[in-house]
Each structure stands twice: as C-alpha cells, then as structure tokens.
Design an enzyme around this catalytic site. Sequence first.
Site, PDB file in Angstrom:
ATOM      1  N   GLY A   1      -5.288  40.739 -17.413  1.00 53.33           N
ATOM      2  CA  GLY A   1      -5.091  42.206 -17.734  1.00 53.33           C
ATOM      3  C   GLY A   1      -4.744  42.958 -16.193  1.00 53.33           C
ATOM      4  O   GLY A   1      -4.105  43.311 -16.357  1.00 53.33           O
ATOM      5  N   CYS A   2      -5.523  42.565 -15.699  1.00 52.24           N
ATOM      6  CA  CYS A   2      -5.379  42.771 -14.010  1.00 52.24           C
ATOM      7  C   CYS A   2      -4.550  42.378 -13.537  1.00 52.24           C
ATOM      8  O   CYS A   2      -4.720  41.089 -12.957  1.00 52.24           O
ATOM      9  CB  CYS A   2      -7.218  43.229 -13.734  1.00 52.24           C
ATOM     10  SG  CYS A   2      -7.908  44.085 -14.560  1.00 52.24           S
ATOM     11  N   VAL A   3      -4.057  42.250 -12.118  1.00 51.17           N
ATOM     12  CA  VAL A   3      -3.111  42.300 -11.417  1.00 51.17           C
ATOM     13  C   VAL A   3      -4.165  41.421 -10.030  1.00 51.17           C
ATOM     14  O   VAL A   3      -3.501  40.080 -10.059  1.00 51.17           O
ATOM     15  CB  VAL A   3      -1.975  43.414 -10.320  1.00 51.17           C
ATOM     16  CG1 VAL A   3      -1.307  42.124  -9.776  1.00 51.17           C
ATOM     17  CG2 VAL A   3      -1.368  43.884 -11.207  1.00 51.17           C
TER      18      VAL A   3
END
Length: 188
Positions: A99-101
Amino acid sequence: MPNKVLKREYRVSGERIRVTGGFCTALHLRDCRRKCRVENTAVTPYVSHMSYPEDIQDMIDDFAFLTDWEERYMHVIDMGKSLPPLDTSEKTDAHKVKGCVSQVWLVSRVEDGKLHFRGDSDAHIVKGLVAVVLQIFSGRRPAEILALDASAILGELDLAEHLSPQRSNGLKAMIERILSQARALENS
C-alpha cells in the site's frame, strides 16, 4: 549545524512559550528547547485534548516548536536519517508494507511482552514518516499500541493535511500493519 537565531513559540508542559533570543547549536529540537532561554508570554495556553506517553508528547512538542510546514518537513526527513538502515536480508516481501508507493519495510520482534519495530524506506520523506510511526508505536505492549489514537497524534503533529494522498495511504498502511501485529499478539 550552523547557529540559528530562534524567534519561535512552542509548548512546554502544556503552556505556550516564546523563545526570546539567543542562538541554538543543538542537533535535536528537544535539546534545543532545553538549551534556549525562554519566557512566558500572554499567548493562550495550548491544552492537548489527550494525554500521551512522554516520548510521544516530546515528539509533539518538537513539531509544535516548528512554525511552518517546510521546517516540519525537514524535521521528518532528519528523523528518518536517524534510523539505522535495515540489512539487505531484512528487505524482503515478508517485511514489505503493501500500500506504499515507495518501498517500506517494517521488521518487528517481541521482547518482554512489548513489540519493537525497526523500519526503512527508499525515499527520504517516507523514511521520516517511518521514524514518526516507530516513535508512536515501538517498545509498547499490544494493549498500549491498540489504545493509541494514531490519527489524533498525527493531527497534533499537523502532518496529515500536508501529505500527498499516496503518502497518506502509505502512512495508513504502516499503521495498520503495526495494529494488525498488536491485535494478533494480544489475541494469542
């Protein structure tokens, strides 16, 4: 670090304080607050709506010392620089936060019933956000972690409104991963 003339307001023990002058050579805001000459002003006292553990309150006070977003942004980056990097062997899919870029890894261990976290990222600002999250949650018992209101704490830091939607989602993903681990440990 060059000396910096201080003309700021910040909170100490729930009361707003104005730095009346002097130079600061401290490397950390907490040390700076202790070294600088301060005096009470007629500013309305700041009263937090929550009572936080001392280390979290210290972080909130550090951020309150900074008067604009650019200073806070640089402080977040500095917090990230203070984190020891994870070993390459720890940067695995099992530790990667989904969920983290940017790439973010969180490693946890349990010691004496407390969850301890270490983290890293490939982006400076995100590594700083990892440091903020670790300051909030690491070294606490699962029940303590679950009782903390991360949204309220982040609100006190005045970070959320200045983050891009992608960074906000990544921050939420980090927090959710820690909460998930705390819930699993609490229920075991």
